[in-house]
Write a protein that holds these residues in place. Structure first.
Motif, PDB file in Angstrom:
ATOM      1  N   ALA A 158     -15.592  11.910  20.482  1.00  0.00           N
ATOM      2  CA  ALA A 158     -15.885  12.793  19.355  1.00  0.00           C
ATOM      3  C   ALA A 158     -17.298  12.548  18.843  1.00  0.00           C
ATOM      4  N   GLU A 159     -17.672  11.286  18.735  1.00  0.00           N
ATOM      5  CA  GLU A 159     -19.001  10.948  18.240  1.00  0.00           C
ATOM      6  C   GLU A 159     -20.090  11.496  19.156  1.00  0.00           C
ATOM      7  N   ALA A 160     -19.850  11.476  20.439  1.00  0.00           N
ATOM      8  CA  ALA A 160     -20.828  12.004  21.390  1.00  0.00           C
ATOM      9  C   ALA A 160     -21.088  13.491  21.159  1.00  0.00           C
ATOM     10  N   GLU A 161     -20.096  14.184  20.609  1.00  0.00           N
ATOM     11  CA  GLU A 161     -20.253  15.612  20.311  1.00  0.00           C
ATOM     12  C   GLU A 161     -20.782  15.853  18.902  1.00  0.00           C
ATOM     13  N   GLY A 162     -20.930  14.783  18.121  1.00  0.00           N
ATOM     14  CA  GLY A 162     -21.472  14.923  16.779  1.00  0.00           C
ATOM     15  C   GLY A 162     -20.439  14.878  15.668  1.00  0.00           C
ATOM     16  N   LEU A 163     -19.263  14.319  15.953  1.00  0.00           N
ATOM     17  CA  LEU A 163     -18.222  14.176  14.930  1.00  0.00           C
ATOM     18  C   LEU A 163     -17.893  12.707  14.735  1.00  0.00           C
ATOM     19  N   MET A 164     -18.034  12.228  13.518  1.00  0.00           N
ATOM     20  CA  MET A 164     -17.702  10.845  13.194  1.00  0.00           C
ATOM     21  C   MET A 164     -16.268  10.772  12.667  1.00  0.00           C
ATOM     22  N   VAL A 165     -15.440  10.004  13.357  1.00  0.00           N
ATOM     23  CA  VAL A 165     -14.059   9.771  12.934  1.00  0.00           C
ATOM     24  C   VAL A 165     -13.785   8.276  13.007  1.00  0.00           C
ATOM     25  N   LEU A 166     -12.614   7.872  12.548  1.00  0.00           N
ATOM     26  CA  LEU A 166     -12.230   6.464  12.518  1.00  0.00           C
ATOM     27  C   LEU A 166     -11.039   6.218  13.425  1.00  0.00           C
ATOM     28  N   ILE A 167     -10.712   4.953  13.599  1.00  0.00           N
ATOM     29  CA  ILE A 167      -9.446   4.592  14.217  1.00  0.00           C
ATOM     30  C   ILE A 167      -8.660   3.747  13.218  1.00  0.00           C
ATOM     31  N   ALA A 168      -7.359   3.666  13.439  1.00  0.00           N
ATOM     32  CA  ALA A 168      -6.501   2.792  12.641  1.00  0.00           C
ATOM     33  C   ALA A 168      -5.627   2.031  13.635  1.00  0.00           C
ATOM     34  N   GLY A 169      -6.267   1.081  14.315  1.00  0.00           N
ATOM     35  CA  GLY A 169      -5.593   0.382  15.401  1.00  0.00           C
ATOM     36  C   GLY A 169      -5.827   1.109  16.712  1.00  0.00           C
ATOM     37  N   PRO A 170      -5.303   0.593  17.802  1.00  0.00           N
ATOM     38  CA  PRO A 170      -5.576   1.146  19.131  1.00  0.00           C
ATOM     39  C   PRO A 170      -4.874   2.463  19.424  1.00  0.00           C
ATOM     40  N   ASP A 171      -3.928   2.870  18.560  1.00  0.00           N
ATOM     41  CA  ASP A 171      -3.100   4.032  18.883  1.00  0.00           C
ATOM     42  C   ASP A 171      -3.138   5.137  17.834  1.00  0.00           C
ATOM     43  N   GLY A 204      -3.448   2.870  23.456  1.00  0.00           N
ATOM     44  CA  GLY A 204      -4.498   1.864  23.371  1.00  0.00           C
ATOM     45  C   GLY A 204      -5.903   2.401  23.482  1.00  0.00           C
ATOM     46  N   ARG A 205      -6.064   3.728  23.495  1.00  0.00           N
ATOM     47  CA  ARG A 205      -7.391   4.292  23.752  1.00  0.00           C
ATOM     48  C   ARG A 205      -7.944   5.113  22.579  1.00  0.00           C
ATOM     49  N   SER A 206      -7.515   4.807  21.377  1.00  0.00           N
ATOM     50  CA  SER A 206      -8.055   5.552  20.235  1.00  0.00           C
ATOM     51  C   SER A 206      -9.568   5.397  20.134  1.00  0.00           C
ATOM     52  N   LYS A 207     -10.081   4.235  20.519  1.00  0.00           N
ATOM     53  CA  LYS A 207     -11.527   4.005  20.471  1.00  0.00           C
ATOM     54  C   LYS A 207     -12.258   4.921  21.439  1.00  0.00           C
ATOM     55  N   ASP A 208     -11.673   5.163  22.598  1.00  0.00           N
ATOM     56  CA  ASP A 208     -12.298   6.084  23.556  1.00  0.00           C
ATOM     57  C   ASP A 208     -12.366   7.495  22.990  1.00  0.00           C
ATOM     58  N   ILE A 209     -11.319   7.911  22.293  1.00  0.00           N
ATOM     59  CA  ILE A 209     -11.309   9.238  21.680  1.00  0.00           C
ATOM     60  C   ILE A 209     -12.352   9.305  20.574  1.00  0.00           C
ATOM     61  N   GLN A 210     -12.448   8.254  19.789  1.00  0.00           N
ATOM     62  CA  GLN A 210     -13.457   8.197  18.734  1.00  0.00           C
ATOM     63  C   GLN A 210     -14.862   8.352  19.319  1.00  0.00           C
ATOM     64  N   ARG A 211     -15.147   7.628  20.391  1.00  0.00           N
ATOM     65  CA  ARG A 211     -16.477   7.698  21.009  1.00  0.00           C
ATOM     66  C   ARG A 211     -16.754   9.080  21.596  1.00  0.00           C
ATOM     67  N   GLU A 265       0.862  -1.174   0.000  1.00  0.00           N
ATOM     68  CA  GLU A 265       0.000   0.000   0.000  1.00  0.00           C
ATOM     69  C   GLU A 265       0.907   1.235   0.000  1.00  0.00           C
ATOM     70  N   PRO A 266       0.785   2.126  -0.973  1.00  0.00           N
ATOM     71  CA  PRO A 266       1.596   3.345  -0.934  1.00  0.00           C
ATOM     72  C   PRO A 266       1.387   4.145   0.348  1.00  0.00           C
ATOM     73  N   VAL A 267       0.197   4.070   0.895  1.00  0.00           N
ATOM     74  CA  VAL A 267      -0.097   4.599   2.230  1.00  0.00           C
ATOM     75  C   VAL A 267      -0.880   3.525   2.965  1.00  0.00           C
ATOM     76  N   GLN A 268      -0.314   3.003   4.042  1.00  0.00           N
ATOM     77  CA  GLN A 268      -1.035   1.996   4.820  1.00  0.00           C
ATOM     78  C   GLN A 268      -2.195   2.670   5.541  1.00  0.00           C
ATOM     79  N   GLY A 269      -3.392   2.127   5.359  1.00  0.00           N
ATOM     80  CA  GLY A 269      -4.575   2.685   5.999  1.00  0.00           C
ATOM     81  C   GLY A 269      -4.868   2.035   7.331  1.00  0.00           C
ATOM     82  N   GLU A 270      -5.321   0.774   7.295  1.00  0.00           N
ATOM     83  CA  GLU A 270      -5.660   0.059   8.524  1.00  0.00           C
ATOM     84  C   GLU A 270      -4.445  -0.122   9.421  1.00  0.00           C
ATOM     85  N   GLY A 271      -3.257  -0.104   8.830  1.00  0.00           N
ATOM     86  CA  GLY A 271      -2.030  -0.319   9.594  1.00  0.00           C
ATOM     87  C   GLY A 271      -1.526   0.897  10.341  1.00  0.00           C
ATOM     88  N   GLY A 272      -2.322   1.963  10.401  1.00  0.00           N
ATOM     89  CA  GLY A 272      -1.932   3.119  11.206  1.00  0.00           C
ATOM     90  C   GLY A 272      -1.739   4.397  10.427  1.00  0.00           C
TER      91      GLY A 272
END
Length: 414
Positions: free
Chosen positions: A368-381, A359-366, A199-206
């Motif tokens: 943000a979502e609670a405030e009305g912003l949808m974002v993704l994670i790419a692994g736990p970090d 290890g808490r990227s999911k907590d940050i995602q949630r 992948e010229p840019v790894q997506g899921e890999g971070g």
């Protein structure tokens, strides 16, 4: 059980709980259920508004329900939907012409998903090597933390053991090397290698961009050993980096390129692009797919391609990327306990989580979502942002404001 379909099922209320009751639990979706969207705006069942900086994991590059794409799909839906493989159709011929004229490729193969495009690429590479050099040249070299799909073949080529555990025995003759490691590549790529996949840019890999020197060395090693260089641009292609395809920005041309996701802006379509010489390896009957290149998919993909592949459009992607990066770097300066760096390319960006939030990227995602912003994670970090390529500066400002609110709430709770 009565086999007769309950005629009320199409109007029966459904909720997030319905997912847990009737779907195979391969995903753990958010608590809210989206029901309507336009551009980067989305609303859930309760009517709450969200700003979508995920674009369906880098898929809806032109935004939700883009009117130009909707018009093209509607027009084709009233004309011709599907034909078997014994026939071709005008939309797919036009799409193939457009893609080959816009890229290095001479030939295109169409299918339905990134995994299928990669499966076709890997099969082509193996068969080409078998035909030209013999069965000994069969090894595939890929990278750790890569992602190439969920079929048994593609998930094995992807370098993440968490996706292959329990599915053994895996297809043989697949090796993995560290991403961006030139010496590891030199040691791994020998005369028995039929393909190098990257992948010229790894997506899921971070959200990790490839170093130009690394990709150039992969090209040189493939030329030296007779291996096929495959670029997986399923996530980073179709304008996402500011070039139509990422290889164009690197100045490194692959032998095979795979595309999906944004190619259909949400309609299932994918493509494997390759050269005249390699294409001849797959003669009649050696590979195929039922839905690949049907008139509906091809019409949508051509419309998306014609919209994105414009100098002004791609220039705006680069401009928006610089603006977004600048704003994200401000967040990093203001929240050093949460983030340490931003990386990526174009409008595929990752915010690297600091030690305190490891290890808490999911907590940050949630948050943000609670405030009305949808974002993704790419692994736990890594927090990943992949907004539609039509994102405005005002929408970037609003996303940053909502992310800051989410971070403030998260830090207060901690």
């Amino acid at each position: 059980m009565n086999a007769k379909l309950d005629t009320t099922v199409t109007t029966r209320p459904v909720t997030r709980q319905t997912f847990d009751e009737v779907l195979v639990p391969t995903y753990a979706p958010a608590a809210m259920v989206p029901v309507r969207a336009s551009g980067l705006d989305l609303w859930d069942q309760s009517g709450k508004h969200y700003l979508d900086f995920t674009s369906g994991i880098a898929v809806a590059a032109l935004g939700h329900c883009n009117p130009v794409v909707v018009e093209a799909l509607t027009r084709q839906a009233n004309t011709l939907w599907h034909l078997g493989n014994g026939y071709t159709n005008e939309p797919v011929l036009r799409l193939a012409l457009a893609l080959t004229e816009a890229t290095f490729a001479d030939r295109a193969f169409f299918c339905n998903s990134g995994a299928e495009a990669n499966e076709a690429a890997f099969k082509l590479a193996r068969k080409h090597a078998h035909t030209k050099f013999g069965p000994h040249k069969s090894r595939i070299v890929s990278c750790f933390n890569s992602f190439h799909g969920r079929t048994l073949f593609t998930v094995s080529v992807g370098g993440q053991s968490k996706y292959t555990e329990g599915f053994e025995p895996l297809p043989p003759s697949i090796d993995h090397i560290p991403y961006n490691d030139i010496e590891a590549a030199r040691a791994a790529i020998g005369d028995d290698v039929c393909a190098v996949v990257v992948e010229p840019v790894q997506g899921e890999g971070g959200v990790m961009p490839g170093n130009p020197e690394y990709l150039k060395e992969l090209r040189a090693l493939c030329d030296k050993t007779g291996a096929i260089l495959i670029f997986d641009e399923v996530q980073c292609g179709m304008g996402r980096t500011g070039s139509l395809f990422a290889y164009m920005g690197y100045g490194v041309t692959p032998d095979i390129l795979t595309s999906a996701k944004a190619l259909g802006n949400g309609y299932p379509v994918a493509a494997m692009l390759t050269t005249e010489e390699l294409a001849q390896t797959l003669s009649v009957g050696t590979h195929g797919t039922t839905y690949g290149g049907n008139p509906l998919a091809a019409t949508v993909a051509l419309t998306v391609l014609e919209t994105i592949n414009q100098p002004a459009f791609l220039a705006r992607v680069k401009e928006a990327s610089l603006y977004l990066i600048d704003k994200l770097e401000e967040i990093i300066r203001d929240y050093p306990q949460v983030f340490t760096a931003v990386r990526g390319a174009g409008l595929l960006l990752g915010m690297v989580v600091g030690e305190a939030f490891k290890g808490r990227s999911k907590d940050i995602q949630r948050a943000a979502e609670a405030e009305g912003l949808m974002v993704l994670i790419a692994g736990p970090d890594v927090l990943r942002l992949a907004p539609a390529l039509i994102v405005t500066d005002a929408q970037i400002d609003e996303a940053v404001r909502l992310l800051r609110k989410g971070l403030d709430t998260l830090l207060a709770a901690k």
